[in-house]
Design an enzyme around this catalytic site. Sequence first.
Site, PDB file in Angstrom:
ATOM      1  N   CYS A 139      63.521  29.581  64.649  1.00 46.91           N
ATOM      2  CA  CYS A 139      64.187  28.212  64.397  1.00 46.91           C
ATOM      3  C   CYS A 139      63.388  27.876  63.128  1.00 46.91           C
ATOM      4  O   CYS A 139      62.230  27.941  63.210  1.00 46.91           O
ATOM      5  CB  CYS A 139      64.608  27.147  65.163  1.00 46.91           C
ATOM      6  SG  CYS A 139      65.228  25.673  64.699  1.00 46.91           S
ATOM      7  N   HIS A 141      64.523  27.495  70.705  1.00 40.65           N
ATOM      8  CA  HIS A 141      63.631  26.883  71.547  1.00 40.65           C
ATOM      9  C   HIS A 141      64.255  25.728  72.413  1.00 40.65           C
ATOM     10  O   HIS A 141      65.377  25.476  72.108  1.00 40.65           O
ATOM     11  CB  HIS A 141      62.490  26.179  70.327  1.00 40.65           C
ATOM     12  CG  HIS A 141      63.131  25.443  69.455  1.00 40.65           C
ATOM     13  ND1 HIS A 141      63.176  23.981  69.688  1.00 40.65           N
ATOM     14  CD2 HIS A 141      63.911  25.630  68.435  1.00 40.65           C
ATOM     15  CE1 HIS A 141      63.805  23.534  68.777  1.00 40.65           C
ATOM     16  NE2 HIS A 141      64.347  24.524  67.604  1.00 40.65           N
ATOM     17  N   CYS A 154      66.753  22.086  70.558  1.00 38.16           N
ATOM     18  CA  CYS A 154      67.008  22.597  69.013  1.00 38.16           C
ATOM     19  C   CYS A 154      68.119  21.527  68.567  1.00 38.16           C
ATOM     20  O   CYS A 154      69.197  21.542  68.996  1.00 38.16           O
ATOM     21  CB  CYS A 154      67.523  23.824  69.059  1.00 38.16           C
ATOM     22  SG  CYS A 154      67.627  24.534  67.275  1.00 38.16           S
ATOM     23  N   ASP A 164      62.479  24.737  62.834  1.00 41.65           N
ATOM     24  CA  ASP A 164      61.841  23.465  63.270  1.00 41.65           C
ATOM     25  C   ASP A 164      60.396  23.828  63.506  1.00 41.65           C
ATOM     26  O   ASP A 164      59.857  24.787  63.803  1.00 41.65           O
ATOM     27  CB  ASP A 164      62.249  23.647  65.033  1.00 41.65           C
ATOM     28  CG  ASP A 164      61.890  22.392  65.686  1.00 41.65           C
ATOM     29  OD1 ASP A 164      60.518  22.061  65.847  1.00 41.65           O
ATOM     30  OD2 ASP A 164      62.817  21.583  66.184  1.00 41.65           O
TER      31      ASP A 164
END
Lengths: 524, 524
Positions: A183, A251, A262, A185
């Site tokens: 991701c 995650h 997420c 992130d």
Amino acid sequence: MNTRQRLEAMRARQPAPAGMAMRAAPAASTLPSWPQRVSFCPPGMQERGGECVSSACAPQAHPLIDVARNAELADYERTVRARFDAIVPALKEIAAQQHEAGFEQRAQQIARERLGFELPETVLADAWVTTLDMRKLYGHSVLQTYHTLAREYSARWNGHAEADAMQRFFVECGFHEVDISPCADGRLKGLLQFVLRLPLQAVRRKSYAGAMFDVELNVKHWTETELRRFREGVPTLSDAGTRYLKVAVYHFSSSDPHHEGCAAHGSDDRQAAQAALDRLAAFRTAIENGFCCGASVATLLIGVDTDNDAIKIHVPDANGEMDTACFVDNLAVYRQTAGMAASEARWRLGAAIDEAVRETGRSAPETGMRSLIERLLTNNLSQIDYVCANHGGRYADVGHAERFINLGDSFDVLHLRNLAYFGHLHTIEEGAADVDVGIKIFSKLNVTHGLPVPIAIHFRYDEQVPGSRERAVARCRRIKAAIETRYPALCKEGLLFCGMTVQGKAPGSAQEEVSDIDTNSHGH
Amino acid sequence: MNTRQRLEAMRARQPAPAGMAMRAAPAASTLPSWPQRVSFCPPGMQERGGECVSSACAPQAHPLIDVARNAELADYERTVRARFDAIVPALKEIAAQQHEAGFEQRAQQIARERLGFELPETVLADAWVTTLDMRKLYGHSVLQTYHTLAREYSARWNGHAEADAMQRFFVECGFHEVDISPCADGRLKGLLQFVLRLPLQAVRRKSYAGAMFDVELNVKHWTETELRRFREGVPTLSDAGTRYLKVAVYHFSSSDPHHEGCAAHGSDDRQAAQAALDRLAAFRTAIENGFCCGASVATLLIGVDTDNDAIKIHVPDANGEMDTACFVDNLAVYRQTAGMAASEARWRLGAAIDEAVRETGRSAPETGMRSLIERLLTNNLSQIDYVCANHGGRYADVGHAERFINLGDSFDVLHLRNLAYFGHLHTIEEGAADVDVGIKIFSKLNVTHGLPVPIAIHFRYDEQVPGSRERAVARCRRIKAAIETRYPALCKEGLLFCGMTVQGKAPGSAQEEVSDIDTNSHGH
């Protein structure tokens, strides 16, 4: 003094000198430049010696961890954090002197001494007219800090031997290329160097919001990889029977699952895992249907608990199929194996894979895949121990605390949790979803405090392709213009700060800063 | 009555019945729906039987032309033009009746009878409120005319046998793939079917403003092609010694070189040729540098005189290098060979290649390349003759007269000069230059007359890749939104009409219309 007060007192201390063992909160400056979650001891953690420590943290060193590497990483993390944390105090000091005589020279002196680089002269020179443009200075400082650190570490760390060894291990496992899509992130920004302990040069990586990687682009990368095998026999001969391995990494947050998971999947763990699994299946089908002669790829799904960097590996069956319910929870393995001898711990780790398979009534993975999973779980034990030793078993910044947004291609040095939100894209038109998530994160982190969103636009070019550098430069500028068009309100207020760099593809190439075409139209 | 008056009188006549020989201006409706250049006999043309005829036009049939195919194409051109030309008169008739009783039924009847399709009901139903939205009806009718014709011709013409034969010929010449990038200019829209007489399925084609094709995307296509050869032995085995041939096609106007040449290069022939040549060299270098083991590609540069479709082929030397000054002018070859016997004409054509090489002191091309050039020149002789026979040796619409803009992927049926301006792109962000040129052209052609710019957004998808169709549909909608954002003034006035279609990659797949997500937000 209660636990919370003690924790805050700890935070107020100066960063420990490099090499000193730390079992406490992260090295924090006196004036953190971004919001920190002041934590109390939440469920699953316990107070120990004035600190919150995860109850999963083993009281003694784990038999399988890489102690030397952990010390090295702790030093690295402290250095990087301290350098970013120095920005706000230095700028505050500079701001306080803006109306004094000799301000420009004094400001540059402070910047050089405390930040390691100079500030843009025109911004300092224009201060007398109205007031010092702190937003520009902040944006500049964040990106310069990154670039300065990147230069230092790329010279210091040369991981090619390590990368070569890891690639040989991948080939032994039956994989000639490992391509990871986590991701976007920022809490996964340390995925390779920290969480999985994989050399950056050993794998391909492209991040997307929600790990929703681009199937067509991946087919293209697969095609390139296969052609090299056929034409050049690199990294394996075309008849070696090895495969391309695509890994998707989602995650979740064990301590605050419904808020700090997420965002792209509404902080729903199961949905995040299933969506990534579906995307992996789509990629595999695309290869199998699109190419004849038994073309296929291997896939692997990994989940990361961003609170403590512990991973879940979803175990593929003999046919390579996975299920969200069949996984090895490495935090449980860490707890079980903490007091054991190394050989016993290794056996236990292998047994955890067998149990996951047995409990869900599935077939066992292929030998090579199994070896890879064992290696990743073992590597991650070091990281779980690292978080126990350096962050009390749970990061203080459970949520977002990225320093900047990285768009385009990934930087190939300096990876660290919450360092940057990274969206892999070639146009804002197609990558808008990824950028929107990043801007949303930074609206909370920075804009609410009046600070701009620092955006590092970065593209690699191929030195061997005529015009490639010029096109990478043009792409940087086009992306910058598209960002400014997409977020006009932020742009108008000077709350976007875009830096642009390009870099050759050859190993060891330097990052080259890209200027605006017309430096007068830069304006924020 | 002078020549010009006679010419205009001719134009006012009804289109000749299909099959009838025509040596005059194109079949024109009484009410052309787009501006036509009313021409007089300019230099290089002469009055003959009341018409302007190019002095290059041979008085008798040329020995090497494909008479049957020319007749077929003339019929095709007349049909297509007549169908588009029917739109404005039909819409005028409908507009005149908008306030009468039973209008909606009557309008649909007129549309069905004269255009072959129905008009959108909601537009007709809303007419009573203010007035009939003629812009929407016009945009709809142009795109529907295209789709209706495309359906008819894709059922009628099945060129696979012809395409297979042509591909075998290419392989005999040493080329396992022929990839052509012409300029996006609509006057090159008949390049394959008319100018070069190549079956549409036999070559890959992607148009860009100024023929400035995307080097990186082409490297990707080369990679895909090579992998298929290695994996599947298709179209040739990897050790067959054949190469990928990249052709760039620029254009110029012999009668008005400084105004009607390529707009992307300031109507400068030499610059257009040199820029295309440089791009071909960049692509070849990218392959040679980026891949080991002697990887290379062949390249070829062709210029088209858009006044009469005569080509110039730049002859590569023995090393594949070209020069803008070394070319065969096929109009000269046509003139020289017109009165000859077929065998003599063929010899003369071959001699023209030798002369071009000798005059510039260069080495001769490889045998396969030479065979290909001879074939292309021969094919083009038929087209030069076609323009002589059907358009008096020079098109009446020397300049732009496109009916619509095609963005995204190319439609695979219905190619005709000035049918559409085609820009190959995946995002407006990267393809903006191509779209801007198209909008500029249509601002003159349509917007000045109050008519909208009809834009057909079209993408192919791979039926075998999960999610590919959904992503193609999403891309259509994203492109449409980006166009509306880029040209807000046109959009607000209803002067943009975007239609969207997707189509599977498998041969024979139908074009599927794509609706707006929210039909209420369609609004112009």
